[in-house]
Design a protein around this motif. Structure first.
Motif, PDB file in Angstrom:
ATOM      1  N   VAL A 183       0.853  -1.181   0.000  1.00 61.22           N
ATOM      2  CA  VAL A 183       0.000   0.000   0.000  1.00 61.22           C
ATOM      3  C   VAL A 183       0.892   1.234   0.000  1.00 61.22           C
ATOM      4  CG1 VAL A 183      -0.203   0.061   2.545  1.00 61.22           C
ATOM      5  CG2 VAL A 183      -1.954   1.169   1.119  1.00 61.22           C
ATOM      6  N   ASP A 184       0.510   2.227  -0.786  1.00 66.52           N
ATOM      7  CA  ASP A 184       1.224   3.500  -0.809  1.00 66.52           C
ATOM      8  C   ASP A 184       0.727   4.373   0.339  1.00 66.52           C
ATOM      9  OD1 ASP A 184       2.487   2.718  -3.149  1.00 66.52           O
ATOM     10  OD2 ASP A 184       1.058   3.730  -4.456  1.00 66.52           O
ATOM     11  N   VAL A 185       1.657   4.810   1.166  1.00 63.27           N
ATOM     12  CA  VAL A 185       1.336   5.713   2.276  1.00 63.27           C
ATOM     13  C   VAL A 185       1.953   7.076   1.948  1.00 63.27           C
ATOM     14  CG1 VAL A 185       1.540   6.141   4.745  1.00 63.27           C
ATOM     15  CG2 VAL A 185       1.319   3.791   3.902  1.00 63.27           C
ATOM     16  N   SER A 186       1.108   8.088   1.807  1.00 66.26           N
ATOM     17  CA  SER A 186       1.563   9.420   1.406  1.00 66.26           C
ATOM     18  C   SER A 186       1.172  10.435   2.468  1.00 66.26           C
ATOM     19  CB  SER A 186       0.943   9.822   0.066  1.00 66.26           C
ATOM     20  OG  SER A 186       1.201   8.852  -0.924  1.00 66.26           O
ATOM     21  N   ALA A 187       2.125  11.278   2.838  1.00 66.90           N
ATOM     22  CA  ALA A 187       1.885  12.297   3.867  1.00 66.90           C
ATOM     23  C   ALA A 187       2.142  13.676   3.273  1.00 66.90           C
ATOM     24  CB  ALA A 187       2.786  12.052   5.070  1.00 66.90           C
ATOM     25  N   PHE A 188       1.218  14.613   3.532  1.00 67.33           N
ATOM     26  CA  PHE A 188       1.311  15.961   2.956  1.00 67.33           C
ATOM     27  C   PHE A 188       1.025  16.998   4.034  1.00 67.33           C
ATOM     28  CE2 PHE A 188      -0.880  12.941   0.176  1.00 67.33           C
ATOM     29  CZ  PHE A 188      -0.027  12.882  -0.916  1.00 67.33           C
ATOM     30  N   ARG A 189       1.720  18.119   3.952  1.00 70.30           N
ATOM     31  CA  ARG A 189       1.355  19.272   4.766  1.00 70.30           C
ATOM     32  C   ARG A 189       1.980  20.532   4.195  1.00 70.30           C
ATOM     33  NH1 ARG A 189       3.600  20.716  10.490  1.00 70.30           N
ATOM     34  NH2 ARG A 189       3.208  22.740   9.531  1.00 70.30           N
ATOM     35  N   GLU A 190       1.378  21.639   4.548  1.00 74.49           N
ATOM     36  CA  GLU A 190       1.940  22.939   4.208  1.00 74.49           C
ATOM     37  C   GLU A 190       2.699  23.475   5.419  1.00 74.49           C
ATOM     38  OE1 GLU A 190      -1.336  25.342   2.971  1.00 74.49           O
ATOM     39  OE2 GLU A 190      -1.539  24.314   1.033  1.00 74.49           O
ATOM     40  N   TYR A 191       3.582  24.416   5.174  1.00 72.52           N
ATOM     41  CA  TYR A 191       4.318  25.047   6.267  1.00 72.52           C
ATOM     42  C   TYR A 191       4.532  26.520   5.946  1.00 72.52           C
ATOM     43  CZ  TYR A 191       8.425  24.429   3.217  1.00 72.52           C
ATOM     44  OH  TYR A 191       9.296  24.461   2.153  1.00 72.52           O
ATOM     45  N   ASP A 192       4.774  27.296   6.995  1.00 67.94           N
ATOM     46  CA  ASP A 192       5.007  28.725   6.819  1.00 67.94           C
ATOM     47  C   ASP A 192       6.421  28.985   6.346  1.00 67.94           C
ATOM     48  OD1 ASP A 192       2.455  29.401   7.613  1.00 67.94           O
ATOM     49  OD2 ASP A 192       3.002  29.581   9.734  1.00 67.94           O
ATOM     50  N   ILE A 193       6.545  29.936   5.439  1.00 69.65           N
ATOM     51  CA  ILE A 193       7.845  30.384   4.939  1.00 69.65           C
ATOM     52  C   ILE A 193       8.178  31.710   5.607  1.00 69.65           C
ATOM     53  CG2 ILE A 193       9.129  31.112   2.894  1.00 69.65           C
ATOM     54  CD1 ILE A 193       7.261  29.332   1.244  1.00 69.65           C
ATOM     55  N   VAL A 194       9.413  31.831   6.080  1.00 65.95           N
ATOM     56  CA  VAL A 194       9.855  33.078   6.710  1.00 65.95           C
ATOM     57  C   VAL A 194      11.149  33.541   6.039  1.00 65.95           C
ATOM     58  CG1 VAL A 194       8.789  32.491   8.928  1.00 65.95           C
ATOM     59  CG2 VAL A 194      11.160  31.835   8.483  1.00 65.95           C
ATOM     60  N   PRO A 195      11.442  34.830   6.106  1.00 64.74           N
ATOM     61  CA  PRO A 195      12.696  35.308   5.507  1.00 64.74           C
ATOM     62  C   PRO A 195      13.906  34.628   6.131  1.00 64.74           C
ATOM     63  CG  PRO A 195      11.237  37.146   6.023  1.00 64.74           C
ATOM     64  CD  PRO A 195      10.643  35.936   6.672  1.00 64.74           C
ATOM     65  N   THR A 196      14.916  34.373   5.333  1.00 61.89           N
ATOM     66  CA  THR A 196      16.155  33.789   5.840  1.00 61.89           C
ATOM     67  C   THR A 196      16.765  34.730   6.874  1.00 61.89           C
ATOM     68  OG1 THR A 196      16.539  32.707   3.722  1.00 61.89           O
ATOM     69  CG2 THR A 196      18.432  32.951   5.192  1.00 61.89           C
ATOM     70  N   PRO A 197      17.133  34.220   8.049  1.00 60.49           N
ATOM     71  CA  PRO A 197      17.714  35.088   9.079  1.00 60.49           C
ATOM     72  C   PRO A 197      18.943  35.838   8.563  1.00 60.49           C
ATOM     73  CG  PRO A 197      17.178  32.943   9.997  1.00 60.49           C
ATOM     74  CD  PRO A 197      16.973  32.835   8.521  1.00 60.49           C
ATOM     75  N   ALA A 198      19.098  37.054   9.075  1.00 56.96           N
ATOM     76  CA  ALA A 198      20.259  37.866   8.688  1.00 56.96           C
ATOM     77  C   ALA A 198      21.552  37.184   9.144  1.00 56.96           C
ATOM     78  CB  ALA A 198      20.148  39.259   9.310  1.00 56.96           C
ATOM     79  N   ASN A 199      22.628  37.521   8.473  1.00 54.26           N
ATOM     80  CA  ASN A 199      23.961  37.017   8.823  1.00 54.26           C
ATOM     81  C   ASN A 199      24.054  35.494   8.701  1.00 54.26           C
ATOM     82  OD1 ASN A 199      26.655  37.609   9.640  1.00 54.26           O
ATOM     83  ND2 ASN A 199      26.211  36.807  11.680  1.00 54.26           N
ATOM     84  N   SER A 200      23.368  34.951   7.663  1.00 52.22           N
ATOM     85  CA  SER A 200      23.372  33.504   7.453  1.00 52.22           C
ATOM     86  C   SER A 200      24.327  33.103   6.331  1.00 52.22           C
ATOM     87  CB  SER A 200      21.964  33.005   7.087  1.00 52.22           C
ATOM     88  OG  SER A 200      21.086  33.113   8.180  1.00 52.22           O
TER      89      SER A 200
END
Length: 484
Positions: A183-200
């Motif tokens: 059986v194929d088990v598939s997991a999905f979700r969305e997530y929040d995107i935030v600006p890359t921290p400074a000095n990275s």
């Protein structure tokens, strides 16, 4: 040496012709047309069902008209996998094959011996004018590798055979009489995107050089899973250095153990040197753990351009922990067949990008209840981290029948030809026999084939002498099918 110069020449010539046709799972239009044309050119009754399966029927050879009818079955599609440094377009190019000592393999891609050798052998029998055989019903199914939808879509009543010979296993001294379902088990979700921290500082983190292989027949061999290794590195460095993830692309098809994974990550410039040192140390530890099964495992860390955004921190930790908890590998061994894997899972693909994460698994088991027990284990881990989980493509296993007449026939011919006793086994791979048996419950079935190593990976290769042995065995079986 050219492939077509190998013996038996007609089989290898058919394999070369087949491999010139692009035939990825779910995109079999070209190979279906190729096979329909092949049957019609021979003047044989040829039909394509509504699913896309091709059936070619050939009357018995002279003197064999009173024998029971045999279904010869193989699947047309092949797993398309290539090394990252191989430039190849599976949708337009034919497989580039070569003879390598005792083996035939491809140049940086899967070979398609799974199940192309089976297909080619059936084609040779359909072409033959001097091979003794009963009435033949050749069944070429589609989409075996990514859902078995061809076998599922086959209607009852199309075939009339008494026995079915599935030519899709990979050890030439074995006769398969059972297999796992999946059986194929598939997991999905969305997530929040935030600006890359400074000095990275940004890096591309790559895991490569893994063995890969078939997620059924190779799952017990101790090969590393690139997705699980990548997750281990990411979670460790998230906890130590506040690592942030911009992107992950790991693995490929569900039925292939993932060989490679690539992530784009960032850390504070203040932690960059310590992070780089930690990756070196973690790599040494992992290489030591897999020194036998993964001798070419490597982890590469390279600076890259800073991404504009990364995954929100708390969600990132939840996702990485869920992936850490997601079971991978052998879950349960058979209690009735010594050494046989009963239940397993392959965390096959992880995609994380632009606010969405998708995880694809293939759960296998000879037991329907155990299959869904493991699937529920995966569901629990993913749902705790906010994923939605779907089950799709479930297919049944194939229950062994040790007293089947066709098994006695096949065993006798093996012993007569080779002076040895074959191994009668069940396998942890998914064969179409379980599904076909639901459409034709009275049809007796066995599965056998030549020795193929590294299936579902660019290391796939088929042993030349084994193909010759398999061919001799197949012809002997057909010659000795009993009367009706």
């Amino acid at each position: 040496m050219n492939i077509t110069e190998l013996e038996p020449q007609q089989l290898w010539a058919n394999f070369a012709s087949l491999n010139a046709v692009p035939r990825p799972s779910k995109k079999e239009e070209k190979v279906i047309a190729f096979m329909v044309d092949f049957g019609k050119q021979l003047g044989l009754e040829t039909l394509q069902d509504e699913t896309g399966n091709v059936i070619i029927k050939k009357p018995a050879s002279a003197g064999m008209e009173n024998r029971k009818t045999v279904v010869l079955q193989s699947h047309l599609d092949m797993v398309h996998q290539k090394n990252n440094d191989t430039v190849f377009d599976f949708s337009t190019e034919g497989i580039k094959m070569l003879v390598d000592g005792e083996w035939v393999r491809a140049e940086g891609t899967t070979l398609g011996a799974d199940n192309g050798i089976g297909v080619a052998s059936i084609m040779a029998i359909l072409q033959s004018k001097d091979i003794a055989h009963p009435a033949i019903e050749a069944l070429f199914t589609i989409d075996e590798e990514t859902g078995m939808t061809g076998a599922k879509g086959l209607k009852g009543g199309v075939l009339s055979g008494d026995y079915l010979l599935n030519l899709d296993t990979e050890e030439d001294d074995e006769i398969d009489i059972g297999c796992a379902g999946g059986v194929d088990v598939s997991a999905f979700r969305e997530y929040d995107i935030v600006p890359t921290p400074a000095n990275s500082a940004a890096y591309i983190l790559t895991i490569k050089g893994l063995h890969g292989g078939h997620s059924g027949t190779d799952i017990h061999k101790g090969y590393a899973n690139a997705n699980k290794l990548m997750n281990r590195l990411l979670l460790t460095c998230t906890c130590q250095f506040g690592l942030r993830i911009a992107q992950i692309e790991g693995g490929g098809l569900r039925n292939a153990i993932p060989r490679e994974s690539v992530a784009i990550v960032t850390v504070s410039k203040n932690d960059a040197a310590a992070f780089e040192k930690e990756i070196v140390q973690l790599t040494r530890e992992i290489q030591h753990e897999y020194v036998v099964t993964e001798p070419t495992l490597s982890v590469v860390l390279e600076p890259t351009a800073l991404p504009e955004s990364v995954m929100e921190e708390e969600e990132q930790v939840d996702v990485l922990k869920a992936l850490y908890a997601a079971f991978n590998g052998v879950y349960k061994m058979s209690q009735t067949i010594d050494g046989l894997v009963e239940t397993s899972n392959n965390v096959a693909r992880v995609q994380l990008k632009d606010g969405e994460i998708n995880v694809y698994c293939l759960t296998r088991s000879a037991s329907e209840t155990s299959k869904f027990d493991l699937a529920e284990t995966l569901r629990a881990a993913f749902e705790l981290a906010g994923f939605e989980v779907d089950y799709t493509g479930s297919y049944p296993g194939w229950e062994p029948k040790v007293d089947a007449e066709i098994l006695k026939i096949v065993k006798t011919q093996y012993e007569t030809l080779f002076g040895d006793t074959p191994k009668v086994v069940a396998c942890h791979a998914g064969l179409e026999c379980g599904i076909l048996g639901t459409h034709y419950p009275a049809m007796e079935m066995v599965s056998f084939g030549p020795t193929i190593k590294g299936a579902h990976s660019p290391a796939e290769r088929v042993n030349i002498a084994s193909v010759q042995k398999f061919w001799k065995f197949l012809l002997a079986i057909l010659k000795n099918i009993p009367v009706k």
